[in-house]
Design an enzyme around this catalytic site. Structure first.
Site, short mmCIF file in Angstrom:
data_model
loop_
_atom_site.label_atom_id
_atom_site.label_comp_id
_atom_site.label_asym_id
_atom_site.label_seq_id
_atom_site.Cartn_x
_atom_site.Cartn_y
_atom_site.Cartn_z
N CYS A 257 3.52 9.14 -5.43
CA CYS A 257 3.81 9.44 -4.03
C CYS A 257 4.69 10.66 -3.85
CB CYS A 257 4.47 8.23 -3.38
SG CYS A 257 3.55 6.72 -3.66
N HIS B 43 11.50 9.18 3.05
CA HIS B 43 10.32 8.66 2.33
C HIS B 43 9.96 7.28 2.86
CE1 HIS B 43 7.48 7.92 -0.87
NE2 HIS B 43 8.11 6.79 -1.18
N THR C 170 8.82 -0.80 2.68
CA THR C 170 9.03 -1.86 1.69
C THR C 170 10.47 -2.36 1.78
OG1 THR C 170 9.66 -0.31 -0.06
CG2 THR C 170 7.34 -0.89 0.10
N PRO C 171 10.70 -3.64 1.55
CA PRO C 171 12.05 -4.19 1.68
C PRO C 171 13.06 -3.50 0.79
CG PRO C 171 10.44 -5.97 1.66
CD PRO C 171 9.68 -4.71 1.36
N ALA C 172 12.74 -3.27 -0.48
CA ALA C 172 13.72 -2.67 -1.39
C ALA C 172 13.86 -1.17 -1.19
CB ALA C 172 13.33 -2.96 -2.84
N GLU D 77 16.99 3.88 -0.01
CA GLU D 77 17.05 5.24 0.52
C GLU D 77 18.14 5.37 1.57
OE1 GLU D 77 14.17 8.83 2.17
OE2 GLU D 77 13.40 6.77 2.13
N LYS E 67 5.83 7.48 8.40
CA LYS E 67 4.86 6.53 7.85
C LYS E 67 4.63 5.35 8.79
CE LYS E 67 5.66 7.64 2.97
NZ LYS E 67 6.74 8.64 3.07
N HIS F 84 1.04 5.16 4.55
CA HIS F 84 1.52 5.88 3.36
C HIS F 84 0.36 6.65 2.75
CE1 HIS F 84 3.60 7.20 -0.01
NE2 HIS F 84 3.99 6.06 -0.57
N PHE G 83 6.04 5.95 -7.80
CA PHE G 83 5.98 5.04 -8.94
C PHE G 83 6.22 5.84 -10.22
CE2 PHE G 83 2.97 1.60 -7.00
CZ PHE G 83 4.00 1.20 -6.19
#
Length: 421
Positions: A171, A311, A315-317, A322, A343, A348, A407
């Site tokens: 990404c 970014h 997502t939860p984490a 960030e 996003k 995404h 990733f």
């Protein structure tokens, strides 16, 4: 180590092109963003009824491939076709289609990356191979599957003989491509580089794979509200397809051509978390180092930044990390630093995200309008920031930062400056 700015060429943006779930041009995408429109909908390209995830953000309009012969167009994997449309737009807006007299083709490069490449071509030929054996495999399997074919095909179509590269960093691909292309120009190896990313991942195998990781939103009954960066109710990202390409040019070269300048790439950095295949470091050390180095590269103090395109994928984490990093990097300035994640509208775009979001950041600086984060109805206290939520905001920002994390723990940050003579 901070580089001596007097020893490098300044890099500006003279052209932009994109294809997104919001529109098939920069203008239509930008208008939709400011209007609060979203591109997420039920998956229509295949039967997803048995999938845990049945929503995505697809490019809904036909692609204009210009004068490309229909037979040749049918051979292109979709990620290549998307990149070609974005590249054509970018070149046209920069006055480089065709290359004018005085612009040397061997000084014009291409750096358009993809995270997944031609997955559609690969999966289709795998089925043909299983059903009919090796004779059923297309001779275009390899050329249309490899990730560098977007860069290669763009160079072929437009006769661009400078450096030809493909960055593959999940990404962060689009942002890495822009940053590394700027480096090529800075050191004098090219005068112009088309840079960006393209992704066409809306296929059964890819959706199943990301769903198996539990990375995707399962808000199937309410697609428009599924992508909700920084919100308490976020549950994963929404896969999207598209492409973004910018024309980067040495300032002296752009001035000789008399081209309008859309902004400047002032700083860039890349780092690695070196920790986990898919999850960010809890303390965000890699992302923090990346932002700090990008600001140092631009010689911009944190309190001069006027906008951050986060970014934040929903997502939860990831969103919480960030936000924590932004508070660390910007200190007390974060309380008056507008932040948004587009996003929420586009989904995404994976490898294309960094390039499209760089374009969005440049437009925010150029127009004075900051695009909103859609669906940010209940901001997560862990993500406390000056959110541009639900509707655009007027702001006189001169410096923007755009973050991209991928990733493999790969990080990229771009610092862009509004152009002022």
């Amino acid at each position: 180590m901070r580089r001596d700015p007097s020893a490098r060429r300044r890099v500006v943006v003279t052209g932009m092109g994109c294809v997104t779930p919001l529109g098939v041009s920069v203008e239509s995408t930008w208008s939709a963003l400011l209007a609060g429109e979203g591109g997420v909908a039920p998956i229509a390209s295949f039967d997803a009824s048995a999938f845990p995830v049945r929503i995505a953000a697809a490019v809904k309009e036909p692609l204009d491939l210009g004068d490309l012969p229909p037979k040749e167009a049918r051979r292109l994997d979709r990620f290549v076709a998307l990149s070609l449309v974005a590249a054509r737009q970018a070149l046209a807006s920069a006055g480089l289609d065709p290359l004018p007299e005085g612009v040397a083709a061997d000084r014009v490069g291409v750096a358009v990356g993809s995270g997944i490449g031609g997955l559609a071509t690969l999966t289709e030929n795998h089925v043909s191979f299983l059903e009919g054996g090796p004779r059923r495999v297309s001779p275009f399997l390899i050329p249309m599957t490899i990730s560098n074919m977007a860069s290669g095909y763009i160079a072929i179509r437009f006769g661009l003989r400078g450096p030809n590269l493909c960055h593959v960093s999940a990404c962060a691909t689009g942002a890495h491509a822009i940053g590394e292309a700027a480096r090529i120009i800075e050191r004098g190896d090219a005068d112009v580089v088309l840079a960006g990313g393209s992704e066409a991942p809306l296929l059964p195998l890819a959706v199943a794979g990301f769903a198996a990781m539990r990375a995707l939103s399962v808000r199937n009954d309410d697609p428009a509200a599924a992508s909700r960066p920084f919100d308490c109710d976020r549950d994963g990202f929404v896969m999207a397809e598209g492409a973004g390409v910018v024309v980067l040019e040495a300032l002296d070269h752009a001035r000789r051509r008399g081209m309008p300048i859309r902004g400047e790439i002032a700083g860039y950095a890349a780092t690695a978390d070196a920790a986990h295949l898919a999850s960010p470091l809890e303390d965000g050390a890699g992302a923090r180092l990346c932002m700090e180095r990008a600001l140092a590269d631009a010689q911009v103090p944190p309190d001069e930044v006027g906008y951050v395109n986060a970014h934040a994928t929903s997502t939860p984490a990831g969103d919480a990390v960030e936000a924590r990093v932004l508070r660390s990097v910007f200190g007390s300035h974060v309380e008056r630093l507008p932040v948004s994640s587009t996003k929420g509208a586009t989904g995404h775009l994976l490898a294309a995200a960094g390039a499209v979001e760089a374009i969005v950041s440049l437009l925010a600086l150029e127009t004075g309008w900051l695009p909103p984060t859609l669906n940010l109805d209940r901001p997560d206290p862990e993500c406390a920031l000056d959110h541009v939520a639900r509707k655009p905001r007027r702001a006189d920002a001169r410096i923007a930062v755009s973050n991209s994390f991928g990733f493999g723990g790969t990080n990229a940050a771009l610092v862009m400056r509004r152009w002022e003579e």
